[in-house]
Every structure is written in C-alpha cells, then in structure tokens.
Write a protein that holds these residues in place. Structure first.
Motif, PDB file in Angstrom:
ATOM      1  N   GLU A  76       0.383  -1.723   0.037  1.00  0.00           N
ATOM      2  CA  GLU A  76      -0.160   0.382  -0.419  1.00  0.00           C
ATOM      3  C   GLU A  76       1.137   1.122  -0.390  1.00  0.00           C
ATOM      4  N   TRP A  77       1.241   1.305  -1.222  1.00  0.00           N
ATOM      5  CA  TRP A  77       2.593   2.398  -1.328  1.00  0.00           C
ATOM      6  C   TRP A  77       2.761   3.054  -2.833  1.00  0.00           C
ATOM      7  N   ARG A  78       2.554   3.938  -2.718  1.00  0.00           N
ATOM      8  CA  ARG A  78       2.678   4.202  -4.742  1.00  0.00           C
ATOM      9  C   ARG A  78       3.762   5.155  -4.569  1.00  0.00           C
ATOM     10  N   MET A  79       5.101   4.615  -5.829  1.00  0.00           N
ATOM     11  CA  MET A  79       5.745   5.437  -5.867  1.00  0.00           C
ATOM     12  C   MET A  79       5.470   6.913  -6.559  1.00  0.00           C
ATOM     13  N   SER A  80       6.442   7.568  -6.426  1.00  0.00           N
ATOM     14  CA  SER A  80       6.772   8.990  -6.878  1.00  0.00           C
ATOM     15  C   SER A  80       7.403   9.009  -8.401  1.00  0.00           C
ATOM     16  N   PRO A  81       6.665   9.742  -9.477  1.00  0.00           N
ATOM     17  CA  PRO A  81       6.857  10.066 -10.504  1.00  0.00           C
ATOM     18  C   PRO A  81       8.169  10.242 -10.734  1.00  0.00           C
ATOM     19  N   ALA A  82       8.616  11.227  -9.760  1.00  0.00           N
ATOM     20  CA  ALA A  82       9.715  12.052  -9.829  1.00  0.00           C
ATOM     21  C   ALA A  82      11.220  11.149  -9.937  1.00  0.00           C
ATOM     22  N   GLU A  83      11.101   9.606  -9.469  1.00  0.00           N
ATOM     23  CA  GLU A  83      12.137   8.492  -9.147  1.00  0.00           C
ATOM     24  C   GLU A  83      12.176   8.043 -11.033  1.00  0.00           C
ATOM     25  N   ARG A  84      13.676   7.831 -10.671  1.00  0.00           N
ATOM     26  CA  ARG A  84      14.267   7.786 -11.683  1.00  0.00           C
ATOM     27  C   ARG A  84      14.539   6.076 -12.049  1.00  0.00           C
ATOM     28  N   THR A  85      13.915   6.167 -13.461  1.00  0.00           N
ATOM     29  CA  THR A  85      13.548   4.119 -12.720  1.00  0.00           C
ATOM     30  C   THR A  85      14.339   3.434 -14.265  1.00  0.00           C
ATOM     31  N   LEU A  86      14.715   1.953 -14.126  1.00  0.00           N
ATOM     32  CA  LEU A  86      15.002   1.455 -15.241  1.00  0.00           C
ATOM     33  C   LEU A  86      14.396   1.924 -16.347  1.00  0.00           C
ATOM     34  N   ALA A  87      13.482   1.635 -16.135  1.00  0.00           N
ATOM     35  CA  ALA A  87      12.747   3.336 -17.840  1.00  0.00           C
ATOM     36  C   ALA A  87      13.662   4.049 -19.017  1.00  0.00           C
ATOM     37  N   ASN A 119      -7.636  -4.095  -9.644  1.00  0.00           N
ATOM     38  CA  ASN A 119      -7.678  -4.396 -11.271  1.00  0.00           C
ATOM     39  C   ASN A 119      -8.424  -3.577 -12.373  1.00  0.00           C
ATOM     40  N   ARG A 120      -9.261  -3.299 -11.633  1.00  0.00           N
ATOM     41  CA  ARG A 120     -10.351  -2.913 -12.372  1.00  0.00           C
ATOM     42  C   ARG A 120      -9.809  -0.940 -12.823  1.00  0.00           C
ATOM     43  N   THR A 121      -8.999  -0.218 -11.674  1.00  0.00           N
ATOM     44  CA  THR A 121      -8.816   0.806 -11.742  1.00  0.00           C
ATOM     45  C   THR A 121      -7.437   1.115 -12.834  1.00  0.00           C
ATOM     46  N   PRO A 122      -7.135   2.161 -13.614  1.00  0.00           N
ATOM     47  CA  PRO A 122      -5.415   1.747 -14.756  1.00  0.00           C
ATOM     48  C   PRO A 122      -4.846   2.267 -13.458  1.00  0.00           C
ATOM     49  N   VAL A 123      -3.588   2.638 -13.361  1.00  0.00           N
ATOM     50  CA  VAL A 123      -2.303   3.390 -13.254  1.00  0.00           C
ATOM     51  C   VAL A 123      -2.031   4.505 -14.115  1.00  0.00           C
ATOM     52  N   ARG A 124      -2.053   5.820 -14.131  1.00  0.00           N
ATOM     53  CA  ARG A 124      -2.789   6.714 -14.841  1.00  0.00           C
ATOM     54  C   ARG A 124      -0.845   6.866 -15.200  1.00  0.00           C
ATOM     55  N   ARG A 125      -0.908   7.683 -16.549  1.00  0.00           N
ATOM     56  CA  ARG A 125       0.601   7.803 -17.098  1.00  0.00           C
ATOM     57  C   ARG A 125       1.306   8.335 -17.133  1.00  0.00           C
ATOM     58  N   PRO A 126       1.518   9.073 -15.780  1.00  0.00           N
ATOM     59  CA  PRO A 126       2.393   9.412 -14.826  1.00  0.00           C
ATOM     60  C   PRO A 126       2.811   8.283 -13.723  1.00  0.00           C
ATOM     61  N   TYR A 127       2.434   7.576 -13.082  1.00  0.00           N
ATOM     62  CA  TYR A 127       2.966   6.647 -12.581  1.00  0.00           C
ATOM     63  C   TYR A 127       2.936   5.019 -12.992  1.00  0.00           C
ATOM     64  N   GLN A 128       3.227   5.308 -14.478  1.00  0.00           N
ATOM     65  CA  GLN A 128       4.011   3.859 -14.837  1.00  0.00           C
ATOM     66  C   GLN A 128       5.140   3.771 -15.319  1.00  0.00           C
ATOM     67  N   GLY A 129       5.913   4.774 -14.398  1.00  0.00           N
ATOM     68  CA  GLY A 129       7.731   4.444 -14.590  1.00  0.00           C
ATOM     69  C   GLY A 129       8.036   4.537 -15.921  1.00  0.00           C
TER      70      GLY A 129
END
Length: 456
Positions: A76-87, A119-129
């Motif tokens: 139950e934790w949401r990663m910040s879009p500010a994180e630099r990711t593998l992608a 599962n029926r709720t989308p991960v919004r684009r800014p939170y997709q890493g």
C-alpha cells in the motif's frame, strides 16, 4: 550474435521460492524449460530478495535504491513519478521499453480498496515509470479474472483464460506486431502466479491433485487438518509453477522462430519466496531462505562458454537495476548501491569485494500482520545469515544460521559461544551497511559495537 545491442527480457514471477525449481534441487518441480535456461546460462545459487514482499522489491528493482531510503512499507505505497526508473535508463539509450503485467507501485489496496476494484482501476500514465509501451495493471490476485490497460487508455481489457498464459500472449503479440523494429527492446514481463490464491489451470490442477510430494525437514503443521491443507496448497503451487515453466518454453520458441534468440538476453527471477509450512509458517516477509531466497537465472547467447555456470556469491535486489543495464552494455546515470553482476555472469570476475548483502523489513502498516510492532534487518554472507529485530528503541540480535551445515535453518546459533566471533563479524558488517546507506532503523549496541540511530 549480431554486433547490435542485445534485447533484454526479464521474466518476473511472484512468490516463487528458489527451492521450488528443479535446477535448484527440487525433485518434485516440473520445470524443464527453466532448468534448460539454467543449463544453457548462468544460475545464481544465493540470490536474495532484500525486502521479501511485493511492493518494496518492485520499488528497488525499478529504481536501484534501498527501500529504507524512502521508508517503503510492505504494501500500500505509491512510487513518486520523480523517481528515476529502469525505463528512463533504457529509453535514453535508444531502447524501446515495454512493461507487461503486474505493477504494484500505485498504492494498491490502500488507495483503491479490493483487489478486484484495484485491478479495474488504471495506473495513470505519470505513475507508469515512463515505460514506452504499457500493457499493465496494479494487481489482481485472481488468475482467472485479470484485466489490463494499454498505455493511457482508461478502458480495462480482459485477459482471456489463465493470467500467466494471457500475459505471455500479450508480450509475444507486441513483439511480433507492435514493437519498433528499428530499436533494441527491453521487456519486463511480470506475472502474479504462483502468488496466492492457489489456483492453477484446470488440467494441471487435476494432474497434481493427488501427486506424492516431498516435504522439507523444517515443515511443520499445528494439526492434521492444517497439514492436509498445506500439502494441497503445495501441490497447486507446483501446478502453477509448471504452467509458468511451459510459458518460458513458449517464449524461447517464439524468439527462435522470430530470429530474435541470438540477439536477446533472457533473465528469470522472482520477487520473493513462499514458506508454505516451512518453520510452521506461510507467506513471505521473514528472513528464512524460503522467503528471501529467489531464483535468478541469466541466459546470454553471447556467452555459450558460460553454459551451466553456478554463481555462489550472494546477490540482492539492489543488484538487479545495474545488472539489467550491464547486460546491455550500459551503466546507470547515477551511483547506486548495488553491484553490476554482468561481470560475474560473463566470468570476468569470480567474486565481489563485499562480504555479503543486507536484508530488511522496513515497515508494516497493517495491524495483526507480521512485523507491525517490530521490524528486522539481516546480513547474508557466503555461509551465514545474521538478523536483528526490534522497534524504534533499538533492534537486538535475533538469529544466526550456518547455511552450509544447516540449509533449512533449524538451529539458531545466536547464543552459541563457539560462533561468537562470526556473529560479531556479521553484526559489524550489518552495522556498517546500515550506516553507509543511512538506514533509519535504530540498532542497539551489541558485541562491542556501538549503537546506530539509538537516542539513548
């Protein structure tokens, strides 16, 4: 192998313990394709999930950072879009980045309620890493009722049939028809099985229903009814793993048919293990091998000379980010705490300079769940495992196991005077790593070493 940069595919499954795969010694497991991958590639014998639960593992894999640097709880934790990711790393290197399957970095149940609602709720684009192609979902935990989303389209799409089969279908379909063939690609394919609930495809469920299986010496059940239930769950778990193995074989055949096999490095791993009755416990979270021990297998077609190599050096979740990049000939833009294991994989090094790896459980927000009141840290060396446990007032020595003579961790040596020197050494290594990484946990003084973060 061509001179072009290799494609990199990571197959990530959920809750598969290292011991439940044939090439790691499980005589009951039916995993011929995974075993073949290990026979033709490199197998890590002591790979560990640093923080053995879904969310923090994924955070660290995605960023390369220790979860304690962000106080990531178990769930139950949401990663910040500010994180630099593998992608970000692969995108900037000219790769197409593709994410398929479970994400579990968008808040999960804590933000959205039930697994079905989540599962029926989308991960919004800014939170997709910033994965360029997204065929994903937050979580589901029902392999016969899984929906996914494509890119920024908020319309849920149902996966037909069993989740593992369907997610492999999506990945293969995109590689066949959707990818940018002018670029190399990095695909991360994340499936939930064998995560509970224990439900396998009907044919495999039936095939395993009455099969004899071996139980480890540390298996314990509090009653005959619980014993029967755990054995039934173990059978279904093996059935789910067999289905996963079949899909690994299907992916490898596809790569050959598409002319991609010689240009694609393939990794197989899990986020953490599953106890299923070991030590009389279930689930993960704990520092026992059935929980922290994960498979890590790497097949690099450029290195046929490494076929069947087994690496005994302990590896950890923090190593994955730099290793995925290293296998593509890339380096992270920023300094990270993990090691690039590609040098071990290639046989260019035999050993790492570090004495072992940190293990941890940082925080649990749910009452009546293990480690809500107290958390733990550990240090896994080549032979031993040392752990401490405590609350904000300070963690104290808890366990010490000799994994060479006691692989099932049945004899806690923490009070054994004969091992005092080794215990002291491991406490020193643990304290040093906690200080190096600014771990927020308070560590009480022990074995002649001062406290860390302890205010009195």
């Amino acid at each position: 192998m061509s001179d072009h940069r290799p494609n990199v595919i990571v197959i990530l499954c959920d809750q598969l313990r290292r011991q439940a795969v044939g090439c790691y010694g499980d005589a009951d497991a039916v995993t011929p394709n995974i075993d073949r991958l290990a026979a033709e590639g490199v197998r890590f014998d002591s790979a560990c999930s640093t923080y053995p639960i879904c969310v923090p593992f994924r955070f660290t894999m995605m960023t390369g950072q220790y979860a304690h640097t962000r106080l990531v709880p178990g769930i139950e934790w949401r990663m910040s879009p500010a994180e630099r990711t593998l992608a970000d790393e692969f995108n900037e290197a000219g790769y197409e980045s593709i994410y398929v399957g479970k994400w579990h970095l968008d808040g999960g149940h804590g933000r959205m309620g039930s697994a079905e609602q989540t599962n029926r709720t989308p991960v919004r684009r800014p939170y997709q890493g910033r994965w360029q192609k997204w065929l994903g979902f937050e979580l589901r935990n029902d392999p016969h009722d899984t929906w996914y989303f494509e890119d920024d389209d908020p319309t849920p799409r149902k996966i037909d049939g069993y989740q593992t089969d369907g997610l492999f279908d999506l990945a293969l379909q995109h590689l066949r028809h959707g990818r940018d063939k002018s670029k190399p690609f990095h695909l991360l394919l994340s499936v939930e099985p064998p995560h509970p609930p224990y439900i396998a495809p009907a044919d495999l469920q039936a095939a395993w229903a009455d099969r004899e299986i071996q139980l480890p010496p540390n298996f314990h059940a509090e009653s005959e009814a619980v014993r029967a239930q755990l054995i039934a769950q173990r059978r279904t778990y093996y059935a789910m793993v067999e289905n996963l193995d079949t899909n690994v074989g299907r992916l490898r055949r596809f790569l050959t048919e598409q002319g991609l096999a010689e240009d694609t490095t393939l990794l197989f791993l899990s986020d953490h293990g599953e106890l299923l009755g070991a030590h009389g416990l279930t689930s993960k979270q704990r520092p026992f091998e059935e929980s922290v021990g994960v498979p890590l297998i790497v097949y690099d077609p450029r290195r046929p000379d490494r076929a069947g190599a087994v690496i005994t050096e302990p590896a950890c979740t923090e190593d994955l980010f730099p290793t995925f990049l290293g296998l593509a000939g890339l380096q992270p833009r920023e300094h990270l705490p993990g090691e690039d294991l590609s040098y071990l994989i290639a046989g260019e090094r035999q050993q790492l300079a570090r004495p072992g790896v940190l293990l941890e459980f940082v925080a649990e927000l749910r009452e009546r769940v293990p480690f809500y009141d107290e958390v733990w840290r550990g240090f896994r060396s080549r032979r031993y495992k040392y752990t401490v446990k405590g609350d904000k007032n300070g963690a104290h020595p808890w366990q010490f196991f000799d994994l060479q003579v006691d692989p099932y961790e049945m004899t806690n040596l923490i009070d054994d005077a004969a091992h005092r020197a080794s215990i002291t050494e491991h406490h020193s290594w643990l304290r040093d790593r906690m200080e190096e990484t600014l771990d927020p946990l308070a560590l009480a003084p022990a074995f002649g070493h001062p406290s860390w973060n302890q205010w009195r």
